[in-house]
Enzyme design. Sequence first.
Site, short mmCIF file in Angstrom:
data_model
loop_
_atom_site.label_atom_id
_atom_site.label_comp_id
_atom_site.label_asym_id
_atom_site.label_seq_id
_atom_site.Cartn_x
_atom_site.Cartn_y
_atom_site.Cartn_z
N ASN A 608 0.56 -1.06 -0.42
CA ASN A 608 0.02 0.00 -0.09
C ASN A 608 1.17 1.58 -0.33
O ASN A 608 0.39 2.54 -0.25
CB ASN A 608 -1.37 -0.15 0.81
CG ASN A 608 -2.26 -1.09 0.81
OD1 ASN A 608 -2.82 -1.56 0.07
ND2 ASN A 608 -1.99 -1.78 2.68
N ASP A 699 -7.55 -9.92 -8.28
CA ASP A 699 -7.50 -8.32 -9.05
C ASP A 699 -5.81 -8.05 -9.44
O ASP A 699 -5.69 -7.17 -9.32
CB ASP A 699 -8.30 -6.95 -8.07
CG ASP A 699 -7.64 -7.75 -6.51
OD1 ASP A 699 -6.72 -8.52 -6.47
OD2 ASP A 699 -7.60 -6.88 -6.05
N HIS A 702 -4.74 -9.32 -4.84
CA HIS A 702 -5.42 -10.11 -3.43
C HIS A 702 -4.77 -11.16 -4.22
O HIS A 702 -5.51 -12.07 -5.26
CB HIS A 702 -6.27 -9.54 -3.03
CG HIS A 702 -6.80 -8.01 -3.01
ND1 HIS A 702 -7.16 -7.16 -3.11
CD2 HIS A 702 -6.33 -7.58 -1.42
CE1 HIS A 702 -6.51 -6.21 -2.63
NE2 HIS A 702 -6.31 -6.21 -1.37
#
Length: 724
Positions: A608, A699, A702
């Site tokens: 992230n 995706d 994930h």
Amino acid sequence: MKRLVCLLLAMLSLPLTAAQKQPNILFIFSDDHALQAIGAYGSKLNQTPNIDRIAREGMLFRNSFCANSICGPSRANILTGKHSHVNGFRRNGDRFDGSQWTFPKELQKAGYQTAVIGKWHLETDPTGFNYWEILPGQGSYYNPDLIQMDGKRRRYTGYVTDITTDLAVEWLKSGRDPAKPFVLMAQHKAPHRDWSPHPRHFGRYKLGTIPEPETLFDDYAGRSKLLQEQEMTIANDFFWGHDMKFQGENQFPEHFRGGLSMGEYARMNAEQRATWDAYYGPENQKFIADMKAGKLAKDDVTRWKYQRYMHDYLGSVQAVDDSVGRLLDYLDESGLAENTVVIYSSDQGFYLGEHGWYDKRWMFEESLKMPFLIRWPGKIKAGTESRALIQNIDYAPTFLEMAGLPAPPEIQGRSILPVLRGEGRAPAGWRDAIYYSYYENDAVHEVAQHDGVRTERYKAFFFPRTREWQLFDLEKDPQEMKSLHADPAHQPILAGLQQRHRDLKKFYDVNFAVIPATRGDEDWWKQRDRAKREQAREGGFELVFIGDSITQGWEGAGKEIWAERYAPRKALNLGFSGDRTEHVIWRLNYNQMGPNRPKAAVVMIGTNNTGHSMQDPEEVAAGVKRILELLAEKSPQTKVLLLGVFPRGQSPFDPGRLNNLGINQRIRRFADGDRVHYLDLSGSFLEADGTLSKEIMPDYLHLSPAGYQRWADAIEPSLKQLGL
Ligand code: CA
């Protein structure tokens, strides 16, 4: 012999010469005093003749800013000359590390007598002071307690601003060694909430007569939705007792918050209460009667609240102005004025109804600005003004230069003496922009974390939570009513400010990947954190998984494999969707693992940091390193299985994938062959041609159940090796 005599004479004369040259410094500091409530700054609300005198006889700074608009952090910025992430005091509730370098220590070493009297608010005892006497925490207006140097509390009868002034004058008169120069920090509680004026200022600014700001009914359109989330409006967030000075039960819960009574009233003696009631009683009764008669609509109530707030706030300011007058008079009477630098400042600004608010925190002008007025007879030309961009991290190096001392290179601020000498003009090479960072999200008033830059004309700031920029043209929109971040015509300006933002962060060593950050202002995160802490308290966990959504996914797509493989081994899932390294650092810092000392921790974090802001791999790796250090501190016997950040994006040339690669080539070096083991699982997830398949990562970020199966299989040998 002659040389020896010369040397001795030189040694003897040194301190004398120094004493003559080194000026005294009287630093008069208040809490939450906004520029809008200072005459010299053009107040439309009140008169402050004594503070104005400093401007008349010295210099006033128009562009003086804090680095972090909140009480404790601003004080730490001032003492250390450093931004909050460096001095470690980022939010109220932190504890100031008094063993670090501060300017009072340095001046004390150089022979200054140093003292701080009044509000301190840094949790730990002052260090570097010959004398101190401080309010506990926020302190009280009426009959305040002050902590003495022996740790005992002493209660004074009277009003805090006057008492602080009395103690300051007393120290100047008889508390110091008059042969030495001094630094006195006289620091007022006022005009901090819960604004409680001295009776001599009751009615000085009368209800119904105080001008309203144009933006009292701001609807926050044209700016981030986060502006609507705050809880600091005059309309909705004032307490019946604490803020609005009513006694007894909240009679209009639709207009006032209940449950927080007026603490000051509880401290008053009978005489003080009688005086208080005589003023507030009739006004309160009239308001209650008008409400009951249905005379006041919602906006009328907001207007009334604004008037009451301002009466109390401006009344509290008035005693501060009296204090400045008394201190200036004492310097005149004692002959100290000539060689004493006098500064008036406040820890940050405040909203006096602008945007419908009270309080501070935001990077908007009213709370970003700090008053800064300075008088230095013979050195600063009287009645001058400066537009140079100065910040509270500049005070420490300024004081050092005044005393003829060099500033240590790690100080982040700059001495403003060149500006003072230049009659207010910034010298060539002066800063073009300030850096600001606010960290206290998940706290009272619900203001989201943000950081940004401000130049003479523009301001740009960033909310990491929503990854939104805000941009304001302060010349055309001084009230900051419309963000231009999405306006096509302003893209070059935004890009320029973003570049300055990146560079200033580098310059000041701001690496968000290592600065502990909570997401407690997001309800689901707070709830998950609470639930995980409860679970951890059960104890006995042998295996902990630490990470982001991919780890949290063991409770989703990976559920069955988890039940089969890890549940029997007493495993704890500390994966939080959307977390970056800084959030994991926060969680470990605040002991999310509880009493557990697991055999192994599986750590996978950083994607992230890549996905949200394409953060530099070097910075993210530093975040991972900090996590490893924290694990070593909290549970030294735990072995760490550090996983390379999983590949992302379908293509081997996906920029996010490449950024993760950059992180991995650095973090693999953290393996030490003993406590920390490194494993790169990309081989388990990637196809032969280096692409990712939808079967493994639907995706491309994930994992699918099949992906979790591969993860479990890939780490099993290592887990066994680590004793599981
Ligand atoms: Ca403050």
